[in-house]
Design a protein around this motif. Structure first.
Motif, PDB file in Angstrom:
ATOM      1  N   PHE A   1      -4.984  -4.557   6.481  1.00 61.58           N
ATOM      2  CA  PHE A   1      -5.571  -3.219   6.615  1.00 61.58           C
ATOM      3  C   PHE A   1      -7.063  -3.320   6.966  1.00 61.58           C
ATOM      4  O   PHE A   1      -7.555  -2.602   7.826  1.00 61.58           O
TER       5      PHE A   1
ATOM      6  N   GLN B   1      -4.035   2.230  -2.186  1.00 62.17           N
ATOM      7  CA  GLN B   1      -4.061   0.783  -2.370  1.00 62.17           C
ATOM      8  C   GLN B   1      -5.218   0.368  -3.265  1.00 62.17           C
ATOM      9  O   GLN B   1      -6.271   0.992  -3.244  1.00 62.17           O
ATOM     10  N   SER B   2      -4.998  -0.719  -4.004  1.00 64.65           N
ATOM     11  CA  SER B   2      -6.085  -1.221  -4.846  1.00 64.65           C
ATOM     12  C   SER B   2      -6.707  -2.472  -4.253  1.00 64.65           C
ATOM     13  O   SER B   2      -7.741  -2.930  -4.696  1.00 64.65           O
ATOM     14  N   GLU B   3      -6.055  -3.066  -3.261  1.00 66.96           N
ATOM     15  CA  GLU B   3      -6.595  -4.277  -2.646  1.00 66.96           C
ATOM     16  C   GLU B   3      -6.173  -4.316  -1.184  1.00 66.96           C
ATOM     17  O   GLU B   3      -5.442  -3.454  -0.712  1.00 66.96           O
ATOM     18  N   ASP B   4      -6.656  -5.337  -0.478  1.00 67.60           N
ATOM     19  CA  ASP B   4      -6.321  -5.477   0.933  1.00 67.60           C
ATOM     20  C   ASP B   4      -4.872  -5.936   1.064  1.00 67.60           C
ATOM     21  O   ASP B   4      -4.464  -6.901   0.431  1.00 67.60           O
ATOM     22  N   VAL B   5      -4.103  -5.220   1.857  1.00 65.21           N
ATOM     23  CA  VAL B   5      -2.680  -5.552   2.021  1.00 65.21           C
ATOM     24  C   VAL B   5      -2.347  -5.578   3.508  1.00 65.21           C
ATOM     25  O   VAL B   5      -3.099  -5.042   4.325  1.00 65.21           O
TER      26      VAL B   5
ATOM     27  N   MET C   1     -12.779  -1.972   2.459  1.00 59.08           N
ATOM     28  CA  MET C   1     -12.025  -2.640   1.400  1.00 59.08           C
ATOM     29  C   MET C   1     -12.573  -4.042   1.156  1.00 59.08           C
ATOM     30  O   MET C   1     -11.850  -4.961   0.923  1.00 59.08           O
TER      31      MET C   1
ATOM     32  N   LEU D   1     -11.961   0.963  -5.354  1.00 55.27           N
ATOM     33  CA  LEU D   1     -11.016   1.876  -4.737  1.00 55.27           C
ATOM     34  C   LEU D   1     -10.339   2.719  -5.804  1.00 55.27           C
ATOM     35  O   LEU D   1      -9.984   2.218  -6.868  1.00 55.27           O
ATOM     36  N   VAL D   2     -10.189   3.996  -5.499  1.00 58.29           N
ATOM     37  CA  VAL D   2      -9.514   4.895  -6.429  1.00 58.29           C
ATOM     38  C   VAL D   2      -8.015   4.808  -6.179  1.00 58.29           C
ATOM     39  O   VAL D   2      -7.567   4.959  -5.037  1.00 58.29           O
ATOM     40  N   VAL D   3      -7.261   4.529  -7.213  1.00 63.57           N
ATOM     41  CA  VAL D   3      -5.811   4.521  -7.072  1.00 63.57           C
ATOM     42  C   VAL D   3      -5.265   5.695  -7.872  1.00 63.57           C
ATOM     43  O   VAL D   3      -5.453   5.777  -9.072  1.00 63.57           O
TER      44      VAL D   3
END
Lengths: 435, 325
Positions: free
Chosen positions: A304, A332-336, B1, B7-9
């Motif tokens: 991403f 998302q919480s991380e790079d995927v 990112m 980052l808000v989840v």
């Protein structure tokens, strides 16, 4: 031409189709890709290669013997650097193959067949072998969907070009730019299923797509311009809007003689069957708070972050990165990596991420009015919060699509979808225990 | 990112409609401005004092009650609305302690005792009004004419034919502060319907039921009408009953209260028709000349039952409306 039917409820959010007029452009070849061994609904694939092995584009690198699964192909040429468990955009942790590019983009070319002269079985084998899954988001293996169980007759194929989620324009651009291949794919689908009727269903906010499809079908198939309303692209509501048929609870479109395929899937089927090209790339809309939003033809497995950079980087401080649209997408919480079902990367900066105070339910009834399934979300919410999960099934909690209409309209800002999901999970695990 | 970016989840949907509880309450208050202004214009500054006293008492009571319950007080506008609605359905002659007591009762017993916003079964403003009417009946029935404030009775007490229909429509008659002008209420109500804050079905079916039944059950019944003139009289009496008393105020602003009325469209129609039947019953055979407050409160009591029985049809099933479960 209108179908004259409509589905219940629904909403009209702001569409922000920023990239509706942007031609699909080819993304830069990534230096590495990460390919999860499950990018679809069904069994995880087994890796067919070892770390350190060299691979070519289109080479099958993972497969499964399970009837519901779909093989994975290398999407760049290079070296298998690592096989390890990683996060996917759907929030799962799955064994994934990381390939480092040799920068040469060498292909392992497959062979196409003439669908007119080939048998149903030959076509299905081609679709399976080339890793085709539903590209609308759910990623259900296409060869399974096109092979209904004995006794289920399919009379109508709906090609889904509704694209009802705000922001996303990947299917829209594909319909404008690749209408002929979509129509060829649709013909293959109809042949495999023995369906006499093929209907293209597009929302009327994409008149250029409707026009191109009409030209490409040259009157062979119906092309419907449906009145725009979210969540029309959900296959159950699309079937209702197009044919006025309803899929029974827990049932599948087969049960009412219908198969729905996304326009992207139809194009991928054409590529796979006619040209033997496996599913190694797809169109992804990169949009929201990025400098140059666009529709990119992306190698599956591209990260991403790479694509966001290619779109000029974020505008302002990034607060949310969503895989999919704003209504049903996953934050998302991380790079995927992009997987087969990824249709959109949506970036939200500070200004679009508002934390709202939750208020008590004032029983306004808006959630009931908009629920396309005819549920009473406020009531299900109250029952879940009281832990009365059995009573939830009396209120048909399992029919919930999680389309988000109820949470969208709720003036009290109650996270209804989240609460209903919790209830569904509790009910499902209770059933497991009871078995 | 990049690394280090927070980052808000959060669960989907990631976009929400702009509508809010506060926004809805504010819109209803705005929609009551025409009725409020007409009440002050017709009945003078004392009416304004009653309105202010009622609102302050309602907000103050909610503040104290929530503190006592150990809950956070949120200025959501609902207490202001309750205070305003109560004042609008009081006679313009009431001493100032009455709106204060009535609003305090309505909020404390009618709302907070049930658990606060969203949990009350009965409309708090009407709870306050009925409490005052039953406790101090004499003070609650001192009516005056608009402008010159001469003691009189309400048109409904005097009966059909006592006032011209036009006066009734614009509000130039004796009555509660905010209920006399059907026109002013209609302006605010039309705004709420246009903004889709209230369901048009409720006022239509509520007022419509009263008007329809009064064609048969008034002094002039359509069944006895022999010529055109008597038919006109029947129509006029039906109009009289629609415009007189608190029916318009109740139909647009109280029978449409979200908390205390059904959640489904069909449920709301049942609620409205039921309330209409009750108004006619009270006016024709009951002991009160009016009946709007009681009709709504009684139907409030039926709301949980209506919501249990009336459900939308679930996609893919034949079940609908009745039963479920």
């Amino acid at each position: 031409m209108l179908s004259g039917f409509k589905f219940r409820g629904g909403i009209h959010p702001d569409y922000f189709k920023l990239t509706a007029g942007s031609r699909v452009r080819r993304a830069d070849l990534p230096k590495e890709v990460i390919l999860p061994l499950r990018q679809h609904v069904g069994a995880v694939c087994e890796s067919l290669i070892e770390e350190g092995e060299r691979v070519k584009v289109g080479q099958k690198i993972a497969d499964s013997e399970s009837p519901v699964s779909s093989p994975i192909h290398a999407t760049i040429s290079g070296t298998v650097a690592e096989i390890s468990v990683r996060s996917t955009p759907t929030g799962e942790r799955v064994r994934s193959i990381r390939i480092e590019s040799d920068g040469r983009d060498r292909w392992l070319k497959g062979k196409g067949i003439d669908p007119e002269k080939s048998s149903r079985e030959e076509i299905l084998a081609k679709i399976r072998e080339n890793g085709i899954v539903g590209l609308g988001g759910a990623a259900f293996p296409t060869h399974v969907k096109l092979n209904p169980p004995e006794g289920k007759r399919v009379d109508t194929v709906i090609i889904n070009g509704a694209e009802c989620e705000p922001y996303i324009t990947a299917d829209h651009r594909l319909m404008v730019e690749e209408s002929r291949r979509i129509v060829r794919g649709a013909k293959i689908i109809a042949k495999v299923l023995g369906a006499e009727r093929v209907i293209f269903a597009v929302e009327d906010n994409k008149p250029d797509a409707v026009e191109r499809l009409r030209k490409a079908t040259s009157g062979d198939f119906e092309v419907l311009a449906l009145k725009t309303k979210y969540p029309q692209g959900d296959e159950r509501h699309l079937i209702k809007a197009v044919l006025n048929r309803e899929v029974p609870p827990g049932g599948l479109p087969f049960d009412v003689g219908v198969v729905v395929q996304n326009v992207g899937t139809a194009k991928a089927i054409c590529d796979a069957v006619c040209d033997g090209i496996p599913l190694v790339e797809r169109v992804v809309t990169v949009t929201g708070d990025v400098r140059k939003p666009g529709n990119l033809l992306v190698r599956i497995g591209t990260l991403f972050s790479n694509l966001i950079e290619q779109c000029g980087g974020p505008v302002g401080a990034v607060r949310k990165v969503i895989s999919g649209g704003p209504m049903m997408g996953i934050a998302q919480s991380e790079d995927v990596p992009v997987i087969k079902g990824t249709n959109c990367i949506l970036v939200f900066s500070e200004r679009r991420v508002v934390e709202e105070e939750e208020m008590p339910c004032i029983r306004c009834g808006r959630c009931v009015d908009v629920c396309p399934m005819g549920l009473m979300p406020f009531m299900i919410r109250a029952l879940v919060e009281k832990g009365k999960f059995d009573a939830c099934s009396e209120y048909d909690i399992m029919s919930c699509d999680e389309c988000g209409c109820c949470a969208y309209v709720c003036p009290a800002k109650i996270p209804l979808v989240q609460i209903i999901k919790r209830g569904k999970m509790a009910l499902a695990s209770a059933k497991e225990v009871g078995r | 990112m990049k690394e280090g970016t927070k980052l808000v989840v959060s669960p989907s949907p990631h976009v929400k409609d702009a509508i809010s509880v506060r926004g809805i309450m504010s819109a209803v208050i705005v929609a009551l401005i025409p009725a409020t202004v007409s009440g002050i214009y017709l009945f003078g500054l004392h009416a304004l004092a009653v309105i202010i006293a009622s609102i302050l008492s309602a907000v103050g009571t909610e503040f104290v009650a929530l503190k006592l319950m150990g809950r956070k007080f949120v200025m959501d506008g609902s207490a202001v609305l309750t205070g305003l609605l109560l004042a609008l359905c009081l006679p313009p002659t009431v001493p100032l302690w009455m709106p204060i007591v009535g609003a305090a009762f309505g909020i404390a017993i009618g709302k907070c005792a049930f658990g606060g916003l969203g949990h009350n079964i009965f409309n708090p403003a009407l709870v306050g009004r009925v409490f005052l009417a039953l406790s101090w009946p004499a003070l609650m029935t001192r009516w005056v004419t608009p402008f010159d404030a001469v003691s009189t009775a309400t048109p409904l007490a005097k009966g059909f034919g006592s006032v011209p229909i036009f006066d009734l429509f614009v509000g130039n008659v004796a009555g509660c502060i905010g209920e006399t002008s059907a026109l002013a209420i209609l302006i605010g109500g039309a705004f709420l319907i246009a903004m889709r804050y209230i369901d048009w079905r409720v006022p239509l079916f509520y007022i419509g039921t009263v008007g329809f039944l009064m064609l048969f059950l008034g002094q002039n019944s359509i069944l006895d009408a022999s010529d055109l003139d008597s038919l006109v009289e029947v129509g006029k009496e039906s109009l009289f009953h629609m415009f007189a008393g608190g029916l318009f105020l109740g139909a647009f602003f109280m029978a449409t209260d979200y908390v205390t009325t059904p959640m489904t469209k069909l449920g709301r129609i049942i609620f409205a028709v039921g309330a209409g039947i009750l108004v006619v019953a009270i006016r024709t055979v009951g002991g009160y000349p009016e009946g709007v407050a009681f009709s709504i409160l009684i139907m409030n009591g039926f709301t949980p039952l209506i919501d249990r029985v009336i459900k939308p049809r679930v996609y893919g099933t034949k079940r609908g409306f009745v039963g479920g479960g």
